[in-house]
Motif scaffolding. Sequence first.
Motif, mmCIF file in Angstrom:
data_model
loop_
_atom_site.group_PDB
_atom_site.id
_atom_site.type_symbol
_atom_site.label_atom_id
_atom_site.label_comp_id
_atom_site.label_asym_id
_atom_site.label_seq_id
_atom_site.Cartn_x
_atom_site.Cartn_y
_atom_site.Cartn_z
ATOM 1 N N SER A 139 1.014 -1.234 -0.016
ATOM 2 C CA SER A 139 0.411 0.700 0.092
ATOM 3 C C SER A 139 0.853 1.583 -0.233
ATOM 4 O O SER A 139 0.793 2.661 -0.751
ATOM 5 C CB SER A 139 -0.752 -0.060 1.091
ATOM 6 N N VAL A 140 2.007 0.762 0.854
ATOM 7 C CA VAL A 140 2.688 2.238 1.120
ATOM 8 C C VAL A 140 3.214 2.724 -0.769
ATOM 9 O O VAL A 140 3.159 3.939 -1.139
ATOM 10 C CB VAL A 140 3.936 2.245 1.866
ATOM 11 N N ASP A 141 3.949 1.618 -1.463
ATOM 12 C CA ASP A 141 4.848 1.663 -2.215
ATOM 13 C C ASP A 141 3.620 1.953 -3.780
ATOM 14 O O ASP A 141 3.806 2.690 -4.460
ATOM 15 C CB ASP A 141 5.651 0.320 -2.806
ATOM 16 N N ALA A 142 2.280 1.384 -3.434
ATOM 17 C CA ALA A 142 1.381 2.028 -4.451
ATOM 18 C C ALA A 142 1.258 3.367 -4.329
ATOM 19 O O ALA A 142 0.760 4.211 -5.585
ATOM 20 C CB ALA A 142 -0.175 1.204 -3.901
ATOM 21 N N TYR A 143 1.501 4.169 -3.326
ATOM 22 C CA TYR A 143 0.808 5.501 -2.905
ATOM 23 C C TYR A 143 2.142 6.019 -3.510
ATOM 24 O O TYR A 143 1.459 7.396 -3.953
ATOM 25 C CB TYR A 143 0.456 5.228 -1.459
ATOM 26 N N VAL A 144 2.961 6.046 -2.746
ATOM 27 C CA VAL A 144 4.393 6.728 -3.417
ATOM 28 C C VAL A 144 4.427 6.799 -4.663
ATOM 29 O O VAL A 144 4.694 7.795 -5.685
ATOM 30 C CB VAL A 144 5.756 6.541 -3.055
ATOM 31 N N ARG A 145 4.016 5.439 -5.520
ATOM 32 C CA ARG A 145 4.234 5.646 -7.287
ATOM 33 C C ARG A 145 3.153 6.762 -7.245
ATOM 34 O O ARG A 145 2.995 7.202 -8.447
ATOM 35 C CB ARG A 145 3.787 4.211 -7.483
ATOM 36 N N LEU A 146 1.586 6.414 -7.037
ATOM 37 C CA LEU A 146 0.950 7.184 -7.680
ATOM 38 C C LEU A 146 0.921 8.262 -7.277
ATOM 39 O O LEU A 146 0.834 9.240 -8.006
ATOM 40 C CB LEU A 146 -0.718 7.460 -6.409
ATOM 41 N N TRP A 147 1.174 9.043 -6.448
ATOM 42 C CA TRP A 147 1.857 10.217 -6.032
ATOM 43 C C TRP A 147 2.762 10.903 -6.378
ATOM 44 O O TRP A 147 3.398 12.322 -7.563
ATOM 45 C CB TRP A 147 1.738 10.835 -4.151
ATOM 46 N N MET A 148 3.978 10.152 -6.871
ATOM 47 C CA MET A 148 5.325 10.455 -7.875
ATOM 48 C C MET A 148 4.629 10.550 -8.823
ATOM 49 O O MET A 148 5.491 11.912 -9.872
ATOM 50 C CB MET A 148 5.823 9.581 -7.612
ATOM 51 N N SER A 149 4.100 10.025 -9.892
ATOM 52 C CA SER A 149 3.344 9.689 -10.994
ATOM 53 C C SER A 149 2.979 11.325 -11.145
ATOM 54 O O SER A 149 3.197 11.578 -12.236
ATOM 55 C CB SER A 149 2.791 9.008 -11.040
ATOM 56 N N CYS A 150 1.802 11.812 -10.304
ATOM 57 C CA CYS A 150 1.360 12.818 -10.629
ATOM 58 C C CYS A 150 1.951 13.904 -10.623
ATOM 59 O O CYS A 150 2.100 15.048 -10.903
ATOM 60 C CB CYS A 150 0.268 13.070 -9.081
ATOM 61 N N PHE A 151 3.163 13.712 -9.538
ATOM 62 C CA PHE A 151 3.991 15.417 -9.754
ATOM 63 C C PHE A 151 4.667 15.331 -11.170
ATOM 64 O O PHE A 151 5.322 16.009 -11.392
ATOM 65 C CB PHE A 151 4.894 15.216 -8.479
ATOM 66 N N ASN B 212 3.856 14.269 -13.416
ATOM 67 C CA ASN B 212 3.254 14.411 -14.954
ATOM 68 C C ASN B 212 2.499 15.828 -15.104
ATOM 69 O O ASN B 212 1.236 16.275 -15.437
ATOM 70 C CB ASN B 212 2.325 13.590 -15.377
ATOM 71 N N GLY B 213 3.172 16.576 -13.915
ATOM 72 C CA GLY B 213 2.265 17.801 -13.800
ATOM 73 C C GLY B 213 -0.077 17.791 -13.516
ATOM 74 O O GLY B 213 -0.335 18.741 -13.644
ATOM 75 N N GLN B 214 -0.089 16.804 -12.918
ATOM 76 C CA GLN B 214 -1.551 16.304 -12.791
ATOM 77 C C GLN B 214 -1.679 17.418 -11.400
ATOM 78 O O GLN B 214 -1.078 16.812 -10.182
ATOM 79 C CB GLN B 214 -1.678 15.460 -12.630
ATOM 80 N N ALA B 215 -2.704 18.614 -11.949
ATOM 81 C CA ALA B 215 -2.528 19.549 -10.324
ATOM 82 C C ALA B 215 -3.820 18.322 -8.747
ATOM 83 O O ALA B 215 -4.666 17.023 -9.342
ATOM 84 C CB ALA B 215 -3.582 20.661 -10.772
ATOM 85 N N PHE B 216 -3.435 18.640 -7.876
ATOM 86 C CA PHE B 216 -4.773 17.867 -7.202
ATOM 87 C C PHE B 216 -5.781 18.898 -6.683
ATOM 88 O O PHE B 216 -5.335 19.847 -6.392
ATOM 89 C CB PHE B 216 -4.045 17.311 -6.053
#
Length: 75
Positions: free
Chosen positions: A48-60, A62-66
């Motif tokens: 779960s930690v790995d998935a969370y970190v991957r998700l947010w690193m991908s968002c940042f 790719n310049g995706q706004a939250f």
Amino acid sequence: MRFVVANSRMRELYPVSGQRAQPGARLEDVLRYAAEHGEYPGVEGPESVDAYVRLWMSCFANGQAFFGEAELAND
């Protein structure tokens, strides 16, 4: 990605990981520390930690706004 600046407001908003957000600190390390230490409810266990970190690193990366709200652990 690394932090360039971090202010006292960040430390207030993120009481678990805010102290780690210092200039030069890697964003991935700060996110992982926060997830491993319970700052984000529902993120439990290594996968779960790995998935969370991957998700947010991908968002940042790719310049995706939250937009919205995120739940933090109660302190």
